[in-house]
Write a protein that holds these residues in place. Structure first.
Motif, PDB file in Angstrom:
ATOM      1  N   LEU A   1       7.436   2.224  -2.699  1.00  0.00           N
ATOM      2  CA  LEU A   1       8.349   3.203  -2.114  1.00  0.00           C
ATOM      3  C   LEU A   1       7.618   4.448  -1.629  1.00  0.00           C
ATOM      4  O   LEU A   1       7.942   5.003  -0.569  1.00  0.00           O
ATOM      5  CB  LEU A   1       9.429   3.583  -3.129  1.00  0.00           C
ATOM      6  CG  LEU A   1      10.650   4.313  -2.575  1.00  0.00           C
ATOM      7  CD1 LEU A   1      11.297   3.510  -1.455  1.00  0.00           C
ATOM      8  CD2 LEU A   1      11.663   4.580  -3.685  1.00  0.00           C
ATOM      9  N   GLU A   2       6.618   4.879  -2.368  1.00  0.00           N
ATOM     10  CA  GLU A   2       5.852   6.062  -1.963  1.00  0.00           C
ATOM     11  C   GLU A   2       5.148   5.824  -0.630  1.00  0.00           C
ATOM     12  O   GLU A   2       5.148   6.697   0.254  1.00  0.00           O
ATOM     13  CB  GLU A   2       4.818   6.410  -3.039  1.00  0.00           C
ATOM     14  CG  GLU A   2       3.971   7.631  -2.696  1.00  0.00           C
ATOM     15  CD  GLU A   2       2.870   7.892  -3.705  1.00  0.00           C
ATOM     16  OE1 GLU A   2       2.145   8.892  -3.539  1.00  0.00           O
ATOM     17  OE2 GLU A   2       2.728   7.090  -4.657  1.00  0.00           O
TER      18      GLU A   2
ATOM     19  N   LYS B   1       5.984   3.540   1.658  1.00  0.00           N
ATOM     20  CA  LYS B   1       7.006   3.394   2.695  1.00  0.00           C
ATOM     21  C   LYS B   1       7.508   4.763   3.157  1.00  0.00           C
ATOM     22  O   LYS B   1       7.616   5.025   4.364  1.00  0.00           O
ATOM     23  CB  LYS B   1       8.176   2.556   2.174  1.00  0.00           C
ATOM     24  CG  LYS B   1       9.341   2.479   3.153  1.00  0.00           C
ATOM     25  CD  LYS B   1      10.523   1.721   2.593  1.00  0.00           C
ATOM     26  CE  LYS B   1      11.710   1.797   3.529  1.00  0.00           C
ATOM     27  NZ  LYS B   1      12.870   1.014   3.058  1.00  0.00           N
ATOM     28  N   GLN B   2       7.832   5.625   2.217  1.00  0.00           N
ATOM     29  CA  GLN B   2       8.350   6.950   2.568  1.00  0.00           C
ATOM     30  C   GLN B   2       7.326   7.760   3.349  1.00  0.00           C
ATOM     31  O   GLN B   2       7.688   8.510   4.262  1.00  0.00           O
ATOM     32  CB  GLN B   2       8.768   7.692   1.295  1.00  0.00           C
ATOM     33  CG  GLN B   2      10.017   7.112   0.643  1.00  0.00           C
ATOM     34  CD  GLN B   2      10.355   7.763  -0.680  1.00  0.00           C
ATOM     35  OE1 GLN B   2       9.496   8.361  -1.339  1.00  0.00           O
ATOM     36  NE2 GLN B   2      11.604   7.652  -1.099  1.00  0.00           N
ATOM     37  N   TYR B   3       6.059   7.599   3.010  1.00  0.00           N
ATOM     38  CA  TYR B   3       4.994   8.300   3.737  1.00  0.00           C
ATOM     39  C   TYR B   3       5.031   7.911   5.215  1.00  0.00           C
ATOM     40  O   TYR B   3       4.935   8.768   6.104  1.00  0.00           O
ATOM     41  CB  TYR B   3       3.633   7.950   3.130  1.00  0.00           C
ATOM     42  CG  TYR B   3       2.462   8.649   3.792  1.00  0.00           C
ATOM     43  CD1 TYR B   3       1.969   9.846   3.282  1.00  0.00           C
ATOM     44  CD2 TYR B   3       1.853   8.113   4.927  1.00  0.00           C
ATOM     45  CE1 TYR B   3       0.899  10.493   3.892  1.00  0.00           C
ATOM     46  CE2 TYR B   3       0.790   8.749   5.544  1.00  0.00           C
ATOM     47  CZ  TYR B   3       0.315   9.940   5.023  1.00  0.00           C
ATOM     48  OH  TYR B   3      -0.742  10.583   5.634  1.00  0.00           O
TER      49      TYR B   3
ATOM     50  N   GLU C   1       8.622   9.021   6.997  1.00  0.00           N
ATOM     51  CA  GLU C   1       8.727  10.466   7.230  1.00  0.00           C
ATOM     52  C   GLU C   1       7.901  10.923   8.424  1.00  0.00           C
ATOM     53  O   GLU C   1       8.245  11.913   9.077  1.00  0.00           O
ATOM     54  CB  GLU C   1       8.280  11.219   5.972  1.00  0.00           C
ATOM     55  CG  GLU C   1       9.270  11.120   4.819  1.00  0.00           C
ATOM     56  CD  GLU C   1       8.706  11.694   3.530  1.00  0.00           C
ATOM     57  OE1 GLU C   1       7.549  12.196   3.564  1.00  0.00           O
ATOM     58  OE2 GLU C   1       9.400  11.643   2.495  1.00  0.00           O
TER      59      GLU C   1
ATOM     60  N   GLN D   1      17.411   3.995   6.136  1.00  0.00           N
ATOM     61  CA  GLN D   1      16.303   3.749   5.215  1.00  0.00           C
ATOM     62  C   GLN D   1      16.675   3.976   3.749  1.00  0.00           C
ATOM     63  O   GLN D   1      16.003   3.482   2.854  1.00  0.00           O
ATOM     64  CB  GLN D   1      15.105   4.616   5.601  1.00  0.00           C
ATOM     65  CG  GLN D   1      14.455   4.195   6.905  1.00  0.00           C
ATOM     66  CD  GLN D   1      14.055   2.726   6.897  1.00  0.00           C
ATOM     67  OE1 GLN D   1      13.154   2.324   6.178  1.00  0.00           O
ATOM     68  NE2 GLN D   1      14.740   1.911   7.694  1.00  0.00           N
TER      69      GLN D   1
ATOM     70  N   CYS E   1      12.576  -1.441  -0.836  1.00  0.00           N
ATOM     71  CA  CYS E   1      11.495  -0.491  -1.074  1.00  0.00           C
ATOM     72  C   CYS E   1      10.256  -0.742  -0.225  1.00  0.00           C
ATOM     73  O   CYS E   1       9.341   0.079  -0.215  1.00  0.00           O
ATOM     74  CB  CYS E   1      11.096  -0.536  -2.549  1.00  0.00           C
ATOM     75  SG  CYS E   1      10.497  -2.166  -3.087  1.00  0.00           S
TER      76      CYS E   1
END
Length: 381
Positions: free
Chosen positions: A271-272, A274-276, A279, A293, A298
């Protein structure tokens, strides 16, 4: 050039450690599980240990899980068992976003006039429209044979509330068979709810979680050899599926499930990353991310870049050493637009130019940074 693999929804590669672990076991038990001598008993023991790992992960009984050649076979078993021998034409419900291993055999049976397909819609985010689905179930409840649901969409990563829908469908008519394709949910979503739910069946795959290819599983709440049409001609798989078992694949699958039980869901690591990525690309003007999203798995990001040819984009990713897919790998050889994206309201040009990034715990922020830089370059051309 360092290569980056972000196509884990297609297949998540085995690690060197996993290969060694599997073959260390196989060196000691490489007999036929059906043989009664020492080597056969050792092989059978290894197979049943993997069955235990699968049942333990799902928190169900070992007599409720069966190994197959993959999720495609698992899905086809359910389709053929429920729908090919009906005395009268019955309704089957599904959406336009289901995996081809379910939709294609169902369409073939409909052409043979063995069933009638009723489609329920998805919204612009790719989520099932629950009210419309349940309205259909209520309206045709007395003549519905089955409802097919997809837990996590393989192209967009959209996660549907299949537990809630299963409970609602069963409250309307408990005799309706509810099947869930849980292939992309394994390792990414909670599955322990199966034990206490009224869900009838679910399919799984080994190579989506870093196990060997060529092996899958089928969960059946109430196994019945007379009802479910497996391969015939032998007593393997508790008498349900004939043929010598794929012992290397089953051992691999079991070990990955054992690891998964100990290590937890992929979300803790993916998840970290993916979010990077999300964003940093969501504000790029020509880029459109598919789905909300906050409602996707995840590890999956699906998008298209307006005005850019998908084959050109895939080539640019390839030249940069980044392995991605266009939509679903099962249909990536086809030129046709994604039916999933069309069902979500995208036009044919947009649906034919999607790129999918799918991560695993092996991917890093450093890799994500390189992917973001590449996407930014592609958007600026």
């Amino acid at each position: 050039m360092e290569k980056i693999y972000v196509d884990h929804n297609a297949s998540s590669p085995c690690s060197s450690k996993h290969y060694k672990e599997v073959f260390t076991i196989l060196e000691k038990i490489d007999g036929n599980p059906s043989s009664t001598h020492y080597y056969g008993r050792q092989a059978k023991s290894g197979l049943e240990k993997s069955r235990f790992y699968l049942a333990d992960y799902l928190q169900v009984d070992t007599k409720q899980v069966f190994f197959t050649s993959g999720a495609t076979e698992s899905n086809n078993i359910v389709v053929q068992s429920l729908c090919s021998h009906n005395q009268e034409v019955q309704n089957v419900l599904l959406s336009k976003t289901e995996h081809p291993s379910i939709s294609v055999p169902l369409k073939k049976l409909e052409k043979q006039q063995k069933l009638k397909l009723l489609y329920f819609p998805v919204d612009s985010r790719g989520l099932y429209k629950k009210e419309e689905l349940l309205d259909l179930v209520q309206k045709y409840s007395s003549c519905i044979r089955a409802v097919f649901l997809l837990y996590v969409n393989n192209e967009t990563g959209v996660v549907n509330d299949v537990k809630f829908l299963t409970d609602c469908i069963k409250r309307i008519n408990s005799s309706i068979h509810v099947h869930v394709d849980a292939v992309q949910a394994l390792a990414k979503c909670e599955l322990s709810w199966l034990r206490d739910s009224l869900l009838d069946s679910a399919s799984f795959s080994s190579h989506k979680i870093g196990g060997f290819k060529g092996v899958g599983a089928l969960y059946l709440k109430n196994p019945d050899a007379e009802k479910y049409v497996f391969l015939q001609g032998g007593s393997q798989e508790l008498g349900h599926r004939a043929g010598t078992e794929n012992l290397p694949g089953i051992i691999s699958f079991g070990l990955k499930l054992k690891d998964l039980k100990q290590e937890g869901l992929w979300s803790q690591k993916t998840l970290e990353v993916k979010q990077y990525i999300v964003e940093r690309i969501c504000g790029l003007p020509p880029l459109v991310i598919h789905g909300d999203q906050g409602l996707t798995s995840c590890n999956t990001i699906s998008f298209h870049i307006k005005g850019r040819d998908v084959q050109e984009l895939l080539l640019r990713f390839e030249l940069a050493g980044v392995a991605v897919s266009s939509g679903s790998a099962c249909s990536s050889g086809l030129v046709e637009p994604s039916q999933v994206l069309i069902a979500m309201g995208f036009n044919e040009e947009e649906a034919g130019s999607s790129i999918r990034i799918s991560l695993s715990p092996t991917n890093t922020i450093e890799e994500a940074e390189k992917i973001v830089n590449l996407i930014q370059q592609l958007c600026s051309v």
